[in-house]
Design a protein around this motif. Structure first.
Motif, PDB file in Angstrom:
ATOM      1  N   VAL A 169       0.799  -1.225   0.000  1.00 27.07           N
ATOM      2  CA  VAL A 169       0.000   0.000   0.000  1.00 27.07           C
ATOM      3  C   VAL A 169       0.832   1.276   0.000  1.00 27.07           C
ATOM      4  O   VAL A 169       0.616   2.155  -0.833  1.00 27.07           O
ATOM      5  CB  VAL A 169      -1.028  -0.005   1.142  1.00 27.07           C
ATOM      6  CG1 VAL A 169      -1.730   1.335   1.262  1.00 27.07           C
ATOM      7  CG2 VAL A 169      -2.044  -1.117   0.912  1.00 27.07           C
ATOM      8  N   PRO A 170       1.807   1.446   0.889  1.00 29.80           N
ATOM      9  CA  PRO A 170       2.526   2.731   0.878  1.00 29.80           C
ATOM     10  C   PRO A 170       3.245   3.014  -0.433  1.00 29.80           C
ATOM     11  O   PRO A 170       3.355   4.161  -0.841  1.00 29.80           O
ATOM     12  CB  PRO A 170       3.527   2.604   2.019  1.00 29.80           C
ATOM     13  CG  PRO A 170       3.144   1.425   2.798  1.00 29.80           C
ATOM     14  CD  PRO A 170       2.254   0.577   1.944  1.00 29.80           C
ATOM     15  N   PHE A 171       3.749   1.991  -1.082  1.00 32.39           N
ATOM     16  CA  PHE A 171       4.509   2.212  -2.306  1.00 32.39           C
ATOM     17  C   PHE A 171       3.621   2.286  -3.539  1.00 32.39           C
ATOM     18  O   PHE A 171       3.908   3.025  -4.459  1.00 32.39           O
ATOM     19  CB  PHE A 171       5.571   1.127  -2.484  1.00 32.39           C
ATOM     20  CG  PHE A 171       6.670   1.254  -1.479  1.00 32.39           C
ATOM     21  CD1 PHE A 171       7.650   2.215  -1.633  1.00 32.39           C
ATOM     22  CD2 PHE A 171       6.705   0.440  -0.365  1.00 32.39           C
ATOM     23  CE1 PHE A 171       8.658   2.358  -0.692  1.00 32.39           C
ATOM     24  CE2 PHE A 171       7.712   0.575   0.574  1.00 32.39           C
ATOM     25  CZ  PHE A 171       8.687   1.534   0.412  1.00 32.39           C
ATOM     26  N   ASN A 172       2.554   1.490  -3.582  1.00 29.46           N
ATOM     27  CA  ASN A 172       1.663   1.521  -4.744  1.00 29.46           C
ATOM     28  C   ASN A 172       0.837   2.794  -4.788  1.00 29.46           C
ATOM     29  O   ASN A 172       0.855   3.532  -5.751  1.00 29.46           O
ATOM     30  CB  ASN A 172       0.666   0.348  -4.714  1.00 29.46           C
ATOM     31  CG  ASN A 172       1.275  -0.951  -5.093  1.00 29.46           C
ATOM     32  OD1 ASN A 172       2.108  -1.457  -4.378  1.00 29.46           O
ATOM     33  ND2 ASN A 172       0.854  -1.499  -6.203  1.00 29.46           N
ATOM     34  N   VAL A 173       0.072   3.004  -3.755  1.00 27.24           N
ATOM     35  CA  VAL A 173      -0.925   4.055  -3.763  1.00 27.24           C
ATOM     36  C   VAL A 173      -0.330   5.415  -3.423  1.00 27.24           C
ATOM     37  O   VAL A 173      -0.782   6.440  -3.921  1.00 27.24           O
ATOM     38  CB  VAL A 173      -2.078   3.699  -2.804  1.00 27.24           C
ATOM     39  CG1 VAL A 173      -3.149   4.772  -2.819  1.00 27.24           C
ATOM     40  CG2 VAL A 173      -2.686   2.354  -3.203  1.00 27.24           C
ATOM     41  N   TYR A 174       0.680   5.440  -2.593  1.00 25.66           N
ATOM     42  CA  TYR A 174       1.320   6.689  -2.187  1.00 25.66           C
ATOM     43  C   TYR A 174       2.794   6.664  -2.583  1.00 25.66           C
ATOM     44  O   TYR A 174       3.667   6.514  -1.744  1.00 25.66           O
ATOM     45  CB  TYR A 174       1.186   6.892  -0.679  1.00 25.66           C
ATOM     46  CG  TYR A 174      -0.248   6.818  -0.208  1.00 25.66           C
ATOM     47  CD1 TYR A 174      -1.147   7.828  -0.527  1.00 25.66           C
ATOM     48  CD2 TYR A 174      -0.699   5.740   0.532  1.00 25.66           C
ATOM     49  CE1 TYR A 174      -2.461   7.762  -0.116  1.00 25.66           C
ATOM     50  CE2 TYR A 174      -2.014   5.671   0.952  1.00 25.66           C
ATOM     51  CZ  TYR A 174      -2.891   6.684   0.623  1.00 25.66           C
ATOM     52  OH  TYR A 174      -4.187   6.609   1.025  1.00 25.66           O
ATOM     53  N   PRO A 175       3.089   6.808  -3.876  1.00 25.13           N
ATOM     54  CA  PRO A 175       4.464   6.620  -4.354  1.00 25.13           C
ATOM     55  C   PRO A 175       5.420   7.751  -4.031  1.00 25.13           C
ATOM     56  O   PRO A 175       6.574   7.701  -4.413  1.00 25.13           O
ATOM     57  CB  PRO A 175       4.273   6.490  -5.866  1.00 25.13           C
ATOM     58  CG  PRO A 175       3.066   7.313  -6.154  1.00 25.13           C
ATOM     59  CD  PRO A 175       2.165   7.103  -4.956  1.00 25.13           C
ATOM     60  N   GLN A 176       4.965   8.771  -3.298  1.00 26.84           N
ATOM     61  CA  GLN A 176       5.862   9.885  -3.021  1.00 26.84           C
ATOM     62  C   GLN A 176       7.092   9.458  -2.228  1.00 26.84           C
ATOM     63  O   GLN A 176       8.148  10.057  -2.355  1.00 26.84           O
ATOM     64  CB  GLN A 176       5.138  11.047  -2.339  1.00 26.84           C
ATOM     65  CG  GLN A 176       4.564  10.751  -0.983  1.00 26.84           C
ATOM     66  CD  GLN A 176       3.117  10.301  -1.037  1.00 26.84           C
ATOM     67  OE1 GLN A 176       2.699   9.677  -2.003  1.00 26.84           O
ATOM     68  NE2 GLN A 176       2.358  10.596  -0.006  1.00 26.84           N
ATOM     69  N   SER A 177       6.986   8.395  -1.420  1.00 27.36           N
ATOM     70  CA  SER A 177       8.164   7.947  -0.679  1.00 27.36           C
ATOM     71  C   SER A 177       9.249   7.468  -1.627  1.00 27.36           C
ATOM     72  O   SER A 177      10.428   7.749  -1.422  1.00 27.36           O
ATOM     73  CB  SER A 177       7.794   6.862   0.328  1.00 27.36           C
ATOM     74  OG  SER A 177       7.165   5.785  -0.315  1.00 27.36           O
ATOM     75  N   ILE A 178       8.874   6.759  -2.678  1.00 33.56           N
ATOM     76  CA  ILE A 178       9.857   6.335  -3.671  1.00 33.56           C
ATOM     77  C   ILE A 178      10.388   7.554  -4.424  1.00 33.56           C
ATOM     78  O   ILE A 178      11.584   7.669  -4.665  1.00 33.56           O
ATOM     79  CB  ILE A 178       9.261   5.295  -4.632  1.00 33.56           C
ATOM     80  CG1 ILE A 178       9.164   3.950  -3.914  1.00 33.56           C
ATOM     81  CG2 ILE A 178      10.089   5.172  -5.903  1.00 33.56           C
ATOM     82  CD1 ILE A 178       8.648   2.812  -4.728  1.00 33.56           C
TER      83      ILE A 178
END
Length: 118
Positions: free
Chosen positions: A11-20
């Motif tokens: 979830v954090p990487f798919n939907v909220y990709p700002q971390s990547i």
């Protein structure tokens, strides 16, 4: 030292990709769009670049970004370069649906201790 791949929470990487984006894509000279591929039936841009970051030991990356939604559908992080690199992190999306209507359901008594936040 041999490390096994780490399965990342989706979830954090798919939907909220700002971390990547904050970790790997902040410097446009360190990555490029290298092609287009389908992932989970979606049209994606494939991005390759250097992943060097003080936050992560990964030093090269590949990302597949959904063209329409902007979600990260696939990610591979590597230690090493070229033919000597080893995949140490990955994320793979098998299927994804956007804007699907969800029908509410009544929960049974097992959740009666939880507060109603509506």
């Amino acid at each position: 030292m041999q490390r096994k791949g780490i399965v990342l929470s989706a979830v954090p990487f798919n939907v909220y990709p700002q971390s990547i984006a904050f970790i790997y894509l902040f410097d446009p000279d360190q990555w490029e769009i290298v092609g287009e591929e389908a992932v989970a039936g979606r049209n994606c841009w494939k991005i390759a670049g250097k992943g060097e970051s003080y936050l992560n030991p990964v030093n090269s990356i590949e990302l597949w970004i959904d063209k329409e939604a902007g979600c990260v559908l696939q990610y591979k992080g590597y230690e090493g370069r070229d033919e000597n690199r080893t995949e140490v992190e990955y994320l793979v999306t098998d299927s994804i649906t956007y804007n699907e209507v969800v029908t509410p359901v009544e929960l049974d008594g097992a959740y009666s201790d939880y507060a109603d936040w509506s």
